[in-house]
Design a protein around this motif. Structure first.
Motif, short mmCIF file in Angstrom:
data_model
loop_
_atom_site.label_atom_id
_atom_site.label_comp_id
_atom_site.label_asym_id
_atom_site.label_seq_id
_atom_site.Cartn_x
_atom_site.Cartn_y
_atom_site.Cartn_z
N UNK A 3 29.83 11.65 -119.29
CA UNK A 3 29.37 11.32 -120.33
C UNK A 3 29.14 9.88 -120.50
N UNK A 4 28.25 9.44 -121.42
CA UNK A 4 28.13 7.96 -121.93
C UNK A 4 28.97 8.10 -123.22
N UNK A 5 30.11 7.47 -123.57
CA UNK A 5 30.73 7.67 -124.67
C UNK A 5 30.98 6.29 -125.57
N UNK A 6 30.93 6.39 -126.99
CA UNK A 6 31.47 5.25 -127.65
C UNK A 6 32.69 5.76 -128.37
N UNK A 7 33.63 4.85 -128.13
CA UNK A 7 35.07 5.33 -128.99
C UNK A 7 35.49 3.99 -129.66
N UNK A 8 36.21 4.57 -130.61
CA UNK A 8 37.16 3.51 -131.44
C UNK A 8 36.08 2.22 -131.94
N UNK A 9 34.93 2.37 -132.31
CA UNK A 9 33.98 1.44 -132.53
C UNK A 9 34.18 1.42 -134.14
#
Length: 214
Positions: A3-9
């Motif tokens: 997966x392509x994830x964005x985290x803790x942004x």
């Protein structure tokens, strides 16, 4: 499947992921560093800074989750450093010292070629000049079945969102207003792109929101 994830942004209440006037002294723009107060005291963040204390609360759990099953990163050039235009030399190697916190291959989007930089701890910075799709392809190959984490900044996340390439996002909404800077969602119709909010958890320092794509 990777997966392509964005985290803790982290975003301000008014939607800004960075303040105005980013430079060497203000890498997150004026006021931008204060967005991340929720993270600074957590055990996971403190351990990355060489400390052995910190909180083990809900905020810390979200930071810990952000590093799980990550096999590669993608980031924009603005996140890598303050230099613009052609690389003047090979001096700048990021904000993070000799041992950056990534420990996996990192693919940096740029218009200007540069040789890969091998750092301590397993981090290698690769510079991609042929666009976001190429960077994602390279990152997924390097991740070898694990997920790819999209680090930012705002402009980079917006490009991947508009192409519907991000599978899920964890955003931490900080209880502050910035008024100006880089707005993550301005002009982007997240509903039409197929995204929905799947989780929300409030802590004293942030509202944690998870967004998935149908």
């Amino acid at each position: 499947m990777s997966k392509l994830r964005v985290n803790a942004f982290t975003l301000s209440i008014d939607g800004f992921g960075a303040g105005p006037d980013q430079d060497l002294k203000e890498p997150l723009g004026v006021g931008g560093e204060a967005l991340h107060t929720w993270m600074f005291g957590t055990r996971t963040f403190r351990n990355m800074s060489g400390e052995d204390d910190g909180t083990t609360d809900t905020d810390d759990a979200f930071v810990t989750r952000s590093f799980e099953n990550v096999g590669a990163w993608i980031m924009g050039r603005n996140m890598f450093g303050p230099i613009r235009g052609p690389w003047p030399d090979d001096t700048w190697k990021g904000w993070w010292g000799d041992n950056p916190p990534y420990h996996v291959p990192v693919f940096v989007l740029t218009h200007h070629p540069r040789d890969a930089i091998v750092m301590e701890g397993g981090t290698t910075f690769h510079f991609v000049t042929d666009g976001i799709h190429s960077a994602l392809e390279k990152a997924k190959a390097a991740a070898d079945g694990k997920d790819v984490r999209l680090g930012g900044g705002v402009a980079t996340i917006r490009q991947y969102l508009q192409e519907k390439l991000i599978d899920d996002m964890h955003l931490a909404i900080s209880p502050m207003l910035l008024g100006s800077g880089e707005n993550l969602f301005a002009g982007i119709d997240m509903v039409k792109l197929g995204y929905r909010c799947s989780e929300q958890v409030a802590t004293p320092k942030a509202m944690h929101v998870t967004i998935d794509r149908d």
